[in-house]
Write a protein that holds these residues in place. Structure first.
Motif, PDB file in Angstrom:
ATOM      1  N   THR A 100       0.856  -1.185   0.000  1.00 55.82           N
ATOM      2  CA  THR A 100       0.000   0.000   0.000  1.00 55.82           C
ATOM      3  C   THR A 100       0.890   1.233   0.000  1.00 55.82           C
ATOM      4  OG1 THR A 100      -1.612  -1.232   1.321  1.00 55.82           O
ATOM      5  CG2 THR A 100      -1.886   1.159   1.215  1.00 55.82           C
ATOM      6  N   ILE A 101       0.562   2.193  -0.847  1.00 52.25           N
ATOM      7  CA  ILE A 101       1.371   3.409  -0.915  1.00 52.25           C
ATOM      8  C   ILE A 101       1.121   4.258   0.333  1.00 52.25           C
ATOM      9  CG2 ILE A 101      -0.364   4.713  -2.239  1.00 52.25           C
ATOM     10  CD1 ILE A 101       2.058   5.949  -3.801  1.00 52.25           C
ATOM     11  N   THR A 102       2.192   4.819   0.898  1.00 53.87           N
ATOM     12  CA  THR A 102       2.064   5.673   2.088  1.00 53.87           C
ATOM     13  C   THR A 102       1.943   7.133   1.661  1.00 53.87           C
ATOM     14  OG1 THR A 102       4.446   6.003   2.267  1.00 53.87           O
ATOM     15  CG2 THR A 102       3.523   4.095   3.406  1.00 53.87           C
ATOM     16  N   LYS A 103       1.666   7.985   2.646  1.00 52.72           N
ATOM     17  CA  LYS A 103       1.596   9.422   2.378  1.00 52.72           C
ATOM     18  C   LYS A 103       2.936   9.903   1.815  1.00 52.72           C
ATOM     19  CE  LYS A 103       0.206  13.640   4.780  1.00 52.72           C
ATOM     20  NZ  LYS A 103       0.089  14.302   6.111  1.00 52.72           N
ATOM     21  N   LYS A 104       4.014   9.441   2.425  1.00 49.22           N
ATOM     22  CA  LYS A 104       5.370   9.784   1.964  1.00 49.22           C
ATOM     23  C   LYS A 104       5.562   9.333   0.514  1.00 49.22           C
ATOM     24  CE  LYS A 104      10.200   9.036   3.330  1.00 49.22           C
ATOM     25  NZ  LYS A 104      11.120   8.041   3.903  1.00 49.22           N
ATOM     26  N   GLY A 105       5.006   8.149   0.209  1.00 55.08           N
ATOM     27  CA  GLY A 105       5.114   7.625  -1.155  1.00 55.08           C
ATOM     28  C   GLY A 105       4.350   8.460  -2.162  1.00 55.08           C
ATOM     29  N   MET A 106       3.145   8.883  -1.784  1.00 55.12           N
ATOM     30  CA  MET A 106       2.336   9.737  -2.652  1.00 55.12           C
ATOM     31  C   MET A 106       3.090  11.024  -2.972  1.00 55.12           C
ATOM     32  SD  MET A 106      -0.634   8.500  -3.634  1.00 55.12           S
ATOM     33  CE  MET A 106      -1.740   9.865  -4.018  1.00 55.12           C
ATOM     34  N   GLU A 107       3.746  11.554  -1.944  1.00 59.92           N
ATOM     35  CA  GLU A 107       4.481  12.807  -2.157  1.00 59.92           C
ATOM     36  C   GLU A 107       5.646  12.614  -3.110  1.00 59.92           C
ATOM     37  OE1 GLU A 107       5.452  14.591   1.704  1.00 59.92           O
ATOM     38  OE2 GLU A 107       3.281  14.392   2.131  1.00 59.92           O
ATOM     39  N   LEU A 108       6.403  11.529  -2.882  1.00 58.75           N
ATOM     40  CA  LEU A 108       7.539  11.258  -3.768  1.00 58.75           C
ATOM     41  C   LEU A 108       7.067  11.086  -5.204  1.00 58.75           C
ATOM     42  CD1 LEU A 108      10.589  10.627  -4.097  1.00 58.75           C
ATOM     43  CD2 LEU A 108       9.987   8.215  -3.849  1.00 58.75           C
ATOM     44  N   MET A 109       5.999  10.311  -5.385  1.00 60.47           N
ATOM     45  CA  MET A 109       5.476  10.081  -6.730  1.00 60.47           C
ATOM     46  C   MET A 109       5.110  11.391  -7.410  1.00 60.47           C
ATOM     47  SD  MET A 109       1.929   8.360  -7.938  1.00 60.47           S
ATOM     48  CE  MET A 109       1.129   9.593  -6.964  1.00 60.47           C
ATOM     49  N   LYS A 110       4.334  12.229  -6.716  1.00 56.61           N
ATOM     50  CA  LYS A 110       3.910  13.498  -7.306  1.00 56.61           C
ATOM     51  C   LYS A 110       5.101  14.395  -7.628  1.00 56.61           C
ATOM     52  CE  LYS A 110      -0.624  13.556  -5.096  1.00 56.61           C
ATOM     53  NZ  LYS A 110      -1.508  14.235  -4.135  1.00 56.61           N
ATOM     54  N   ASP A 111       6.061  14.443  -6.711  1.00 61.39           N
ATOM     55  CA  ASP A 111       7.258  15.258  -6.946  1.00 61.39           C
ATOM     56  C   ASP A 111       8.000  14.783  -8.190  1.00 61.39           C
ATOM     57  OD1 ASP A 111       6.685  16.756  -4.767  1.00 61.39           O
ATOM     58  OD2 ASP A 111       8.300  15.993  -3.497  1.00 61.39           O
ATOM     59  N   ASN A 112       8.170  13.472  -8.280  1.00 57.08           N
ATOM     60  CA  ASN A 112       8.892  12.916  -9.423  1.00 57.08           C
ATOM     61  C   ASN A 112       8.162  13.192 -10.731  1.00 57.08           C
ATOM     62  OD1 ASN A 112      10.836  11.971  -7.732  1.00 57.08           O
ATOM     63  ND2 ASN A 112      10.259   9.811  -7.891  1.00 57.08           N
ATOM     64  N   LEU A 113       6.846  13.001 -10.721  1.00 55.94           N
ATOM     65  CA  LEU A 113       6.056  13.241 -11.938  1.00 55.94           C
ATOM     66  C   LEU A 113       6.199  14.695 -12.377  1.00 55.94           C
ATOM     67  CD1 LEU A 113       2.713  11.312 -11.279  1.00 55.94           C
ATOM     68  CD2 LEU A 113       4.470  10.737 -12.957  1.00 55.94           C
ATOM     69  N   LEU A 114       6.052  15.583 -11.409  1.00 54.70           N
ATOM     70  CA  LEU A 114       6.125  17.005 -11.735  1.00 54.70           C
ATOM     71  C   LEU A 114       7.516  17.374 -12.251  1.00 54.70           C
ATOM     72  CD1 LEU A 114       4.452  19.565 -11.729  1.00 54.70           C
ATOM     73  CD2 LEU A 114       5.186  20.001  -9.388  1.00 54.70           C
ATOM     74  N   GLY A 115       8.525  16.840 -11.581  1.00 53.41           N
ATOM     75  CA  GLY A 115       9.907  17.169 -11.963  1.00 53.41           C
ATOM     76  C   GLY A 115      10.289  16.668 -13.337  1.00 53.41           C
ATOM     77  N   ASP A 116       9.729  15.518 -13.730  1.00 54.97           N
ATOM     78  CA  ASP A 116      10.174  14.906 -14.977  1.00 54.97           C
ATOM     79  C   ASP A 116       9.185  15.054 -16.127  1.00 54.97           C
ATOM     80  OD1 ASP A 116      12.364  14.086 -13.559  1.00 54.97           O
ATOM     81  OD2 ASP A 116      11.595  12.071 -13.170  1.00 54.97           O
ATOM     82  N   ALA A 117       8.027  15.658 -15.846  1.00 54.19           N
ATOM     83  CA  ALA A 117       6.955  15.725 -16.850  1.00 54.19           C
ATOM     84  C   ALA A 117       7.460  16.201 -18.210  1.00 54.19           C
ATOM     85  CB  ALA A 117       5.829  16.628 -16.364  1.00 54.19           C
ATOM     86  N   SER A 118       8.244  17.265 -18.204  1.00 52.16           N
ATOM     87  CA  SER A 118       8.645  17.858 -19.486  1.00 52.16           C
ATOM     88  C   SER A 118       9.526  16.921 -20.299  1.00 52.16           C
ATOM     89  CB  SER A 118       9.347  19.188 -19.251  1.00 52.16           C
ATOM     90  OG  SER A 118      10.565  18.959 -18.591  1.00 52.16           O
TER      91      SER A 118
END
Lengths: 182, 182
Positions: free
Chosen positions: B70-88
């Motif tokens: 199960t993804i944790t709150k910390k995991g959700m944050e890492l995922m979103k950060d990574n997506l945002l950082g690498d989107a371009s």
DNA sequence: GATTATATATATCATTCTGATATACATACG
DNA sequence: CGTATGTATATCAGAATGATATATATAATC
């Protein structure tokens, strides 16, 4: 496709160096396949050791020697045998077959976790990118260097036409349906 | 896309085991991306060690324990950060972007070295294969197991529609222009 | 009722491939 | 006159795959 078959196939279009084979992957083939130097050079060496290609060293004063490889009769036979033997296994490959790794689709899949403005920018830039690709595939003028051989292949015209049609479809789909993402 | 971000993204759709993540890659995601067990299991272990996911062991009598992550709150944050950082960086990927390795296009490129009957059979089977893919993308009925989560995503409808449009274009192009290959 | 194949479930590992780096000189540009 | 880019080959650490191992359940076939 085995790296050997692929290198032989490219050499069948005319003698080339490893560097020039890499240029083909970064130029006309860039949308369909790629091999790194770390694969190309060892492959050429082993093909040469087994007499599937011959090599002529062109010494150029102070640059490293340019090693131009030419496919041999034995090499032509191996290439044709491999192509024939594996043809059926490539039917389920390509667009919507195996080996595709589309990071763009993954980004779309997780788009709900991105701010709306970010996704808007991303989609705009994607459209620009696809328009650029479309121009590239439709361009019919001269190409630099020795990359003409591959452009003049009958199959390449077919493939470029297909790519062009696919990109156009993708573009108009994106423009019509992007609203459905948010 | 980093394997960590991808696994976290898939776990954001609901808790899953490594085996079930693999099923997603072999089912609904098979045309877009893939990771092997050899990548998935070590990734989940390291995500767990760093508290990006939690793990509940479901002992099942005599089968190996099913480890549901199960993804944790910390995991959700890492995922979103990574997506945002690498989107371009994902804009230029996908169909007609990097990482595509289409063996079918390579086969077309070298089609002149194959007997005409062979190429004819190959193209026929390719058409059948694409028709089958089209049906698959257009199918709207229920899917087995826990694979519904991904099917019900808004983005997945968008992607399926795009895939369907692209395949249709590819099919009619092939049917109209296959004569130009020989 | 026996056998075979397929599915569930995790894990490891040799082999393969990439992406980065090293080396070395040439050319173009401001 | 320095800086960036292009030509050209080569190597290698790190990453990823594809195959294999292990163990059991279930479904299909004979």
């Amino acid at each position: 496709m085995q790296k050997e078959t692929l290198c032989l196939g490219l050499l069948s279009l005319g003698p080339r160096s490893g560097y020039e084979i890499k240029q083909m992957f970064e130029g006309p083939l860039s949308d369909f396949y790629s091999l790194s130097f770390g694969t190309i050079y060892p492959t050429l060496n082993s093909l040469q050791a087994d007499k599937y290609v011959s090599c002529k060293q062109h010494s150029q004063s102070k640059k490293p020697d340019k090693k131009v490889y030419t496919i041999t009769k034995k090499g032509m036979e191996l290439m044709k045998d491999n192509l024939l033997g594996d043809a059926s296994s490539y039917i389920r490959s390509g667009n919507f077959g195996d080996q595709i790794k589309s990071e763009f689709f993954l980004l779309l899949l997780f788009s709900k976790y991105l701010p709306k403005e970010t996704m808007n920018t991303v989609l705009n830039e994607r459209v620009l990118y696809l328009r650029q690709k479309l121009e590239q595939f439709n361009y019919d003028g001269p190409v630099p260097g020795n990359l003409d051989a591959i452009r003049n292949e009958k199959s390449v015209s077919f493939i470029r036409g297909l790519a062009s049609a696919l990109i156009e479809t993708g573009l108009s789909y994106m423009e019509k349906n992007r609203g459905k993402l948010s």
